[in-house]
Design a protein around this motif. Structure first.
Motif, mmCIF file in Angstrom:
data_model
loop_
_atom_site.group_PDB
_atom_site.id
_atom_site.type_symbol
_atom_site.label_atom_id
_atom_site.label_comp_id
_atom_site.label_asym_id
_atom_site.label_seq_id
_atom_site.Cartn_x
_atom_site.Cartn_y
_atom_site.Cartn_z
ATOM 1 N N PHE A 249 0.795 -1.215 0.000
ATOM 2 C CA PHE A 249 0.000 0.000 0.000
ATOM 3 C C PHE A 249 0.834 1.276 0.000
ATOM 4 O O PHE A 249 0.287 2.369 0.057
ATOM 5 C CB PHE A 249 -0.970 -0.013 1.183
ATOM 6 C CG PHE A 249 -1.926 -1.168 1.103
ATOM 7 C CD1 PHE A 249 -3.038 -1.114 0.269
ATOM 8 C CD2 PHE A 249 -1.697 -2.324 1.828
ATOM 9 C CE1 PHE A 249 -3.907 -2.183 0.171
ATOM 10 C CE2 PHE A 249 -2.567 -3.404 1.729
ATOM 11 C CZ PHE A 249 -3.670 -3.336 0.901
ATOM 12 N N GLY A 250 2.160 1.135 -0.040
ATOM 13 C CA GLY A 250 3.031 2.282 -0.224
ATOM 14 C C GLY A 250 3.171 3.238 0.938
ATOM 15 O O GLY A 250 3.629 4.361 0.753
ATOM 16 N N ILE A 251 2.803 2.825 2.128
ATOM 17 C CA ILE A 251 3.018 3.699 3.285
ATOM 18 C C ILE A 251 4.529 3.696 3.567
ATOM 19 O O ILE A 251 5.140 2.644 3.716
ATOM 20 C CB ILE A 251 2.223 3.227 4.520
ATOM 21 C CG1 ILE A 251 0.719 3.274 4.209
ATOM 22 C CG2 ILE A 251 2.552 4.090 5.731
ATOM 23 C CD1 ILE A 251 -0.160 2.726 5.316
ATOM 24 N N PRO A 252 5.151 4.866 3.619
ATOM 25 C CA PRO A 252 6.607 4.921 3.811
ATOM 26 C C PRO A 252 7.047 4.336 5.157
ATOM 27 O O PRO A 252 6.305 4.406 6.141
ATOM 28 C CB PRO A 252 6.939 6.411 3.748
ATOM 29 C CG PRO A 252 5.694 7.127 3.412
ATOM 30 C CD PRO A 252 4.542 6.180 3.499
ATOM 31 N N ASP A 253 8.254 3.791 5.164
ATOM 32 C CA ASP A 253 8.826 3.234 6.404
ATOM 33 C C ASP A 253 8.716 4.227 7.562
ATOM 34 O O ASP A 253 8.415 3.853 8.691
ATOM 35 C CB ASP A 253 10.305 2.892 6.216
ATOM 36 C CG ASP A 253 10.547 1.678 5.356
ATOM 37 O OD1 ASP A 253 9.572 0.987 4.994
ATOM 38 O OD2 ASP A 253 11.723 1.406 5.040
ATOM 39 N N SER A 254 8.989 5.489 7.275
ATOM 40 C CA SER A 254 8.998 6.510 8.318
ATOM 41 C C SER A 254 7.615 6.769 8.918
ATOM 42 O O SER A 254 7.506 7.369 9.981
ATOM 43 C CB SER A 254 9.561 7.818 7.761
ATOM 44 O OG SER A 254 8.739 8.285 6.690
ATOM 45 N N ALA A 255 6.561 6.308 8.253
ATOM 46 C CA ALA A 255 5.190 6.533 8.737
ATOM 47 C C ALA A 255 4.601 5.283 9.390
ATOM 48 O O ALA A 255 3.417 5.248 9.700
ATOM 49 C CB ALA A 255 4.303 7.001 7.595
ATOM 50 N N ILE A 256 5.438 4.254 9.587
ATOM 51 C CA ILE A 256 4.982 3.003 10.210
ATOM 52 C C ILE A 256 5.725 2.817 11.527
ATOM 53 O O ILE A 256 6.950 2.801 11.561
ATOM 54 C CB ILE A 256 5.242 1.792 9.293
ATOM 55 C CG1 ILE A 256 4.501 1.959 7.961
ATOM 56 C CG2 ILE A 256 4.828 0.493 9.992
ATOM 57 C CD1 ILE A 256 4.865 0.920 6.913
ATOM 58 N N VAL A 257 4.962 2.686 12.589
ATOM 59 C CA VAL A 257 5.532 2.458 13.921
ATOM 60 C C VAL A 257 4.889 1.216 14.505
ATOM 61 O O VAL A 257 3.668 1.122 14.592
ATOM 62 C CB VAL A 257 5.270 3.652 14.866
ATOM 63 C CG1 VAL A 257 5.767 3.352 16.275
ATOM 64 C CG2 VAL A 257 5.902 4.923 14.315
ATOM 65 N N TRP A 258 5.729 0.272 14.896
ATOM 66 C CA TRP A 258 5.254 -0.931 15.576
ATOM 67 C C TRP A 258 5.866 -0.951 16.966
ATOM 68 O O TRP A 258 7.075 -0.909 17.123
ATOM 69 C CB TRP A 258 5.633 -2.171 14.769
ATOM 70 C CG TRP A 258 5.463 -3.471 15.499
ATOM 71 C CD1 TRP A 258 4.574 -3.778 16.484
ATOM 72 C CD2 TRP A 258 6.229 -4.657 15.301
ATOM 73 N NE1 TRP A 258 4.728 -5.071 16.900
ATOM 74 C CE2 TRP A 258 5.747 -5.637 16.181
ATOM 75 C CE3 TRP A 258 7.283 -4.986 14.449
ATOM 76 C CZ2 TRP A 258 6.281 -6.916 16.252
ATOM 77 C CZ3 TRP A 258 7.813 -6.265 14.528
ATOM 78 C CH2 TRP A 258 7.301 -7.220 15.409
ATOM 79 N N LEU A 259 5.017 -0.975 17.972
ATOM 80 C CA LEU A 259 5.440 -1.098 19.370
ATOM 81 C C LEU A 259 4.980 -2.454 19.871
ATOM 82 O O LEU A 259 3.833 -2.831 19.663
ATOM 83 C CB LEU A 259 4.827 0.017 20.216
ATOM 84 C CG LEU A 259 5.174 1.450 19.788
ATOM 85 C CD1 LEU A 259 4.344 2.454 20.574
ATOM 86 C CD2 LEU A 259 6.654 1.716 19.963
#
Length: 176
Positions: A68-78
């Motif tokens: 879906f092209g969401i940039p790495d910088s906009a994905i946060v996994w905690l």
């Protein structure tokens, strides 16, 4: 359900849930607006749940980026772990970390941008007391409603894949 049947059905159910949740939450994510994704995976307890929560969270993050092209910088996994080197992993899923990350995104999110919050794990409680089990104090439906209220001009998707999740919806529901 017999044990052999459960072994065949449970992985299928998990795969369907992950695909459904990913497609539905990301269907709102278009090239028109920036999309921010936060995945909160909670305490697994048993190894099989711990591993499953990691796998589901990683699958959602990877699909968000690759499909879906969401940039790495906009994905946060905690997550439960505090030292994971997995892609998209940004730290432990403590109440403090979740509130800090969501607050940072809210302070920089522009009008019309999209924010997706996904919960993966064990849940408990009912009504406003519904919560996800995370390291340290748990986060409740009321906590999530307060965090999501920081996005008044953005489109928000709240995806709760925890057990006992149904009671969170009326508490976090709001326009957009």
């Amino acid at each position: 359900m017999s044990m052999p049947c459960r072994r065949r059905v449970l992985p299928w159910i998990k795969a369907v849930v992950v695909r459904w949740a990913t497609l539905n939450m990301l269907a709102i994510g278009s090239a028109v607006a920036q999309t921010h994704l936060v995945i909160v995976s909670g305490l697994g307890g048993e190894k099989k749940y711990h591993d499953s929560f990691i796998q589901i969270s990683q699958s959602i993050a990877t699909a968000a980026n690759k499909r879906f092209g969401i940039p790495d910088s906009a994905i946060v996994w905690l997550g439960e772990d505090s030292v994971s080197k997995a892609p998209y992993f940004r730290g432990q899923s403590t109440k403090t970390n979740v509130e800090r990350i969501v607050g940072q995104i809210a302070s920089h999110a522009g009008q019309g941008e999209q924010f997706i919050l996904v919960l993966v794990g064990h849940g408990s409680g009912d009504g406003p007391g519904s919560k996800i089990s995370i390291p340290g104090p748990d986060l409740s439906a009321i906590d999530f409603a307060q965090m999501l209220a920081k996005f008044p001009t953005q489109k928000v998707a709240f995806v709760d894949l925890t057990s006992a999740s149904g009671d969170m919806l009326p508490v976090v529901a709001a326009p957009n």
